[in-house]
Design a protein around this motif. Sequence first.
Motif, PDB file in Angstrom:
ATOM      1  N   LYS A 211       0.558  -0.978  -0.296  1.00  0.00           N
ATOM      2  CA  LYS A 211       0.497   0.057  -0.075  1.00  0.00           C
ATOM      3  C   LYS A 211       1.010   1.075   0.159  1.00  0.00           C
ATOM      4  N   PRO A 212       0.605   2.468  -0.534  1.00  0.00           N
ATOM      5  CA  PRO A 212       1.122   3.413  -0.644  1.00  0.00           C
ATOM      6  C   PRO A 212       1.306   4.323   0.785  1.00  0.00           C
ATOM      7  N   VAL A 213       2.232   4.331   0.721  1.00  0.00           N
ATOM      8  CA  VAL A 213       2.465   5.074   2.353  1.00  0.00           C
ATOM      9  C   VAL A 213       2.033   6.857   2.598  1.00  0.00           C
ATOM     10  N   LYS A 214       1.203   6.043   3.136  1.00  0.00           N
ATOM     11  CA  LYS A 214       0.739   7.829   3.672  1.00  0.00           C
ATOM     12  C   LYS A 214       1.768   8.786   4.507  1.00  0.00           C
ATOM     13  N   LEU A 215       1.859   9.614   3.754  1.00  0.00           N
ATOM     14  CA  LEU A 215       2.559  10.940   3.983  1.00  0.00           C
ATOM     15  C   LEU A 215       2.490  11.427   4.915  1.00  0.00           C
ATOM     16  N   SER A 216       3.137  12.380   5.971  1.00  0.00           N
ATOM     17  CA  SER A 216       3.168  13.365   7.148  1.00  0.00           C
ATOM     18  C   SER A 216       2.994  14.496   6.426  1.00  0.00           C
ATOM     19  N   LYS A 217       2.218  15.652   6.709  1.00  0.00           N
ATOM     20  CA  LYS A 217       2.232  17.169   6.140  1.00  0.00           C
ATOM     21  C   LYS A 217       3.236  17.353   6.480  1.00  0.00           C
ATOM     22  N   GLU A 218       4.445  16.959   7.085  1.00  0.00           N
ATOM     23  CA  GLU A 218       5.648  17.559   6.578  1.00  0.00           C
ATOM     24  C   GLU A 218       6.479  17.399   5.533  1.00  0.00           C
TER      25      GLU A 218
ATOM     26  N   GLU B  13       4.475  16.019   2.508  1.00  0.00           N
ATOM     27  CA  GLU B  13       4.372  16.808   1.785  1.00  0.00           C
ATOM     28  C   GLU B  13       4.808  18.004   1.649  1.00  0.00           C
ATOM     29  N   PHE B  14       4.737  18.993   2.457  1.00  0.00           N
ATOM     30  CA  PHE B  14       5.072  19.883   2.132  1.00  0.00           C
ATOM     31  C   PHE B  14       6.605  19.964   1.721  1.00  0.00           C
ATOM     32  N   VAL B  15       7.483  19.089   1.560  1.00  0.00           N
ATOM     33  CA  VAL B  15       9.067  19.193   1.207  1.00  0.00           C
ATOM     34  C   VAL B  15       9.123  19.393  -0.548  1.00  0.00           C
ATOM     35  N   ARG B  16       7.456  17.806  -0.680  1.00  0.00           N
ATOM     36  CA  ARG B  16       7.643  17.388  -2.348  1.00  0.00           C
ATOM     37  C   ARG B  16       6.773  18.425  -2.849  1.00  0.00           C
ATOM     38  N   GLU B  17       6.245  19.518  -2.215  1.00  0.00           N
ATOM     39  CA  GLU B  17       5.588  19.974  -3.233  1.00  0.00           C
ATOM     40  C   GLU B  17       6.290  21.452  -3.379  1.00  0.00           C
ATOM     41  N   LYS B  18       7.331  21.701  -2.477  1.00  0.00           N
ATOM     42  CA  LYS B  18       8.558  22.137  -3.173  1.00  0.00           C
ATOM     43  C   LYS B  18       9.642  21.507  -3.900  1.00  0.00           C
ATOM     44  N   TRP B  19      10.137  20.707  -3.865  1.00  0.00           N
ATOM     45  CA  TRP B  19      10.584  20.323  -5.048  1.00  0.00           C
ATOM     46  C   TRP B  19      10.112  20.303  -6.669  1.00  0.00           C
ATOM     47  N   SER B  20       8.572  19.853  -6.414  1.00  0.00           N
ATOM     48  CA  SER B  20       7.424  19.865  -7.655  1.00  0.00           C
ATOM     49  C   SER B  20       7.806  21.461  -8.225  1.00  0.00           C
ATOM     50  N   ARG B  21       7.811  22.674  -7.245  1.00  0.00           N
ATOM     51  CA  ARG B  21       8.021  23.694  -7.025  1.00  0.00           C
ATOM     52  C   ARG B  21       9.157  24.133  -8.415  1.00  0.00           C
ATOM     53  N   LEU B  22       9.918  23.775  -7.526  1.00  0.00           N
ATOM     54  CA  LEU B  22      11.405  24.463  -7.547  1.00  0.00           C
ATOM     55  C   LEU B  22      11.900  23.279  -9.319  1.00  0.00           C
ATOM     56  N   LEU B  23      11.541  22.131 -10.004  1.00  0.00           N
ATOM     57  CA  LEU B  23      11.672  21.752 -10.967  1.00  0.00           C
ATOM     58  C   LEU B  23      11.652  22.375 -11.623  1.00  0.00           C
ATOM     59  N   GLU B  24       9.893  22.781 -11.494  1.00  0.00           N
ATOM     60  CA  GLU B  24       8.996  23.198 -12.991  1.00  0.00           C
ATOM     61  C   GLU B  24       9.447  24.772 -13.769  1.00  0.00           C
ATOM     62  N   MET B  25       9.751  25.590 -12.212  1.00  0.00           N
ATOM     63  CA  MET B  25      10.926  26.343 -12.912  1.00  0.00           C
ATOM     64  C   MET B  25      12.248  26.247 -13.650  1.00  0.00           C
ATOM     65  N   VAL B  26      12.640  25.188 -12.785  1.00  0.00           N
ATOM     66  CA  VAL B  26      14.200  25.658 -13.512  1.00  0.00           C
ATOM     67  C   VAL B  26      14.211  24.690 -15.320  1.00  0.00           C
ATOM     68  N   GLU B  27      12.917  23.449 -15.551  1.00  0.00           N
ATOM     69  CA  GLU B  27      12.652  22.974 -16.357  1.00  0.00           C
ATOM     70  C   GLU B  27      12.181  24.085 -17.392  1.00  0.00           C
ATOM     71  N   LYS B  28      11.818  24.891 -16.604  1.00  0.00           N
ATOM     72  CA  LYS B  28      10.729  26.000 -17.322  1.00  0.00           C
ATOM     73  C   LYS B  28      12.048  27.402 -18.107  1.00  0.00           C
ATOM     74  N   GLY B  29      12.542  27.285 -17.479  1.00  0.00           N
ATOM     75  CA  GLY B  29      13.372  28.554 -17.600  1.00  0.00           C
ATOM     76  C   GLY B  29      13.043  29.933 -17.190  1.00  0.00           C
ATOM     77  N   ARG B  30      12.048  29.510 -16.171  1.00  0.00           N
ATOM     78  CA  ARG B  30      12.027  30.401 -15.289  1.00  0.00           C
ATOM     79  C   ARG B  30      12.943  31.151 -14.213  1.00  0.00           C
ATOM     80  N   LEU B  31      13.772  31.673 -14.239  1.00  0.00           N
ATOM     81  CA  LEU B  31      14.745  32.543 -13.909  1.00  0.00           C
ATOM     82  C   LEU B  31      14.612  33.737 -12.613  1.00  0.00           C
ATOM     83  N   GLU B  32      13.905  34.579 -13.043  1.00  0.00           N
ATOM     84  CA  GLU B  32      13.785  36.177 -11.702  1.00  0.00           C
ATOM     85  C   GLU B  32      11.932  34.774 -10.554  1.00  0.00           C
TER      86      GLU B  32
END
Length: 640
Positions: free
Chosen positions: A391-398, A400-419
Motif C-alpha cells: 500500500k502507498p505509504v501515507k505521507l506526513s504533512k511535513e 507533503e510540504f517538502v514534496r510540494e517544494k521540490w515540485s515547484r523548484l523543478l518546474e521553474m528550472v525546467e521552464k527556465g523561469r529565472l526570476e
Amino acid sequence: MANHVYNLPVPLLESLTPRNFVGDLEPKLPSSPPPTSVASTSAANSRSCNICNGATFTDVEDQRQHYRSDWHRYNVKTRLNGGQAVSETEFSKLVDALEDSISGSASEESDSEDPDDAVDTLVSKATRNNRSPSPDQIKAATPQTAIAWFHAPPATQIGVYKALFDTGMHQSDYLGQLRQMQHGERTWAMFMVAGGHFAGAIVRVSDGADRGPNDSEPNSQKKKQKRPKTDTEVLKHKTFHRYTTRRKQGGSQSVNDNAKGPAKSAGALLRRYGEQALRDDIRNLIQDWAEDINACERIWIRASASNRKIFVDYDGCVIQKGDGRLRTFPFPTRRPTQSEVSRCLIELTRVKTSHFTEEALRAQDEAHLASRPKPKPIPSTAPAASPVKFKPVKLSKEEEFVREKWSRLLEMVEKGRLEPLKSFWEREGESLGGIDAPIPEWTGEKHATLLQMAAYAGHDVVVEWLLEVLHANPTVDVPLNRVDQDRDSDEASDSSKTAKGSRRTAYDVARNRAVRDVFRRCAGLHPDWWDWFGAAKVPSALSKEMENDRDDKKKARRKGLKDKVREREAKAKPPEPNPELETLSITSSNTASIVTGPQRLGGAAGTSESIAGLTIEMRAKVERERRARAAEARLAALAK
C-alpha cells in the motif's frame, strides 16, 4: 396543524411506534425436537443420549457404540457451533450427499482419520448453510435515509428529518424526543450562501404557550377562542449580494485562483474585493445577531467547504466549529434568497405522511430482506496465500510540504523561469539541502542535480546563474540508470563525445552551444573552482578575446559572402534594351508556340527552357533572384 412537527396531536403521539420496530421480522425459533414416547422419556435418565434428540439404547454396549459413531460426533460438534442435532435418518442423507461415504471410502490404513475428516466437512457445510448475517452486514445492507419514520396503527406513518434530533442520539430514542418537542418555544438560525448571494434569518418554529384548541378535548366549548399563532415566524432576516463569480467560470474567484493561479484582470480584482466584502458583511451581521444566535436551538448552514469558513473557525467567531447545534440542510436547495429560506423552513418543519397497513409494511420488509445479497461463505480450508500488495505509504504533512517544494523548484528550472527561481531559492534553498542536493528519485527526474537538469533543458541563463552565483558542482556524475544515452547527432556534434556506459557530467548533457559556452566561459574565469578539464569534462576554456575573435571571423565570413554576391550581380547586369532583340524574342516565342507534336504537361523542362519567351531584361531579373536566394541559403547555413 397536524402537519407541523412541533404541533402534533396528543392521541397521535401516544400511538406512535418507531417504524424500524414494526419492520423487523420475528426471528425464526429453532424447531423443537420430535415428541418422545413415555417409555423413552422414562428411560432417558439411564440409557439415552440427550444430544441426539433423546435416542435410547437396549444395553450399555449399544450406548457405547453410539458414542463412538459418526452420527453422535456430528451432533456434538453441531451443537457446539450453535446448530441443531439431526436424526439418524437425516444424518444418513447428509452422508449420502457426499462424494465418498464416511465408512466405505476409507482404506484400512486411514480408518481412524477419514471419518473425522468427513464429520468435520459435514459440520462446516451445515454451519455455512445456517449462518445468519451479522449486525454490521444488516446495517450496511439497510438503506440509510435522512428521514426517521414512525408508525401509528392501523395505517398511518409519519416521517421527521433526523437532523431535528440531537446529534449522536440512537434511533430508538427519537420517539421520546419527538414527544418532548411539543412543549416550549424554540428558535432557529438559518444561513445560506452561494455564488455571491447570501440569505439569513432568525425564525421561530414553535410556541408551546399557545397551541390552539386542545386536540384531546374536541367537544369542549368556549365562548371565544384566541386565534392560534402560526407554526413558524420569521423574526429577523437579511440578504446580501456581491460580485464574486464570473459567468460560466464554475465557482468563486478564490476557487479559480487556487486551481489555475491568480488572474490579473480587472474583473478578477473586482471579484476578489466582492468576496472580501461579502465575508465582512456576513460576519458583521452574525455579530449583530449574536444574542439571538446563542439562544437558538439549531443553526442551519448551507455553504461550500470554502464558504463555510465565513461562519466558523475565525478569531472572535460567534459560532464555534464543534457546536452541536450546527446542521446542514438534508435536501437540495436553490439560490439563497428570502423565499428560499422560507421554503426550507417549511420543508424542515413539515411532517411527511404515508398510509400503509401493517401487512403492507411487513411485505415491504420481506421483499427488502429477500433482495439483500447473501454473505459469502467462509471456506473451511485456508485460502492460498495471495501476493502481498504494498500500500502507498501515507505521507506526513511535513513530507507533503517538502514534496510540494521540490515540485515547484523543478518546474521553474525546467521552464527556465529565472526570476521566480531566484526568489524561491532565497526562501527555501537551505531547507532543500543546498544547490548540490540530489534530486529525489520519487520525482521521476532523469538527472541528479539542478545543474544537470538546467543544462539538459537548454536554459543558458539558468545554468550561468547556477554556476556563477550558487557555485553549483559541474563534476557530479549523471546517473546511468536514470538517463537516456541516445542523443541527436546535431545536438552532440559540438560536445565531447563519450563512449556508451562511461561517466557523464552536466556538460555532456548540454543540448546547445549557448549552454556549453557558459561552462567554457566559467572555466576560463574561475579555473580554481572545480576540476573543469578533468572531472567536469569541459574540453577547453573560453575567454572574452576568444569570443571576440570568433565573432570577428564570423562577421568577416559573412562580409566576404556579401561581397561575392555583389560582384556576381554586377557581372550579370543586363545591357541596354534593344528594340530589335525584343522583336526577335517575341517572334521566336510565337514560333515556339506553334510547335506541333506531343508535349508533356507543365511545359518545357530544364532551367534554360523555363525562361523561354521572356525578354532579356526579365531573364536577367529572374537570374538575380535565383542567385540572391542561393546566397541567403549559404549565409543561413554559416550562421548555424
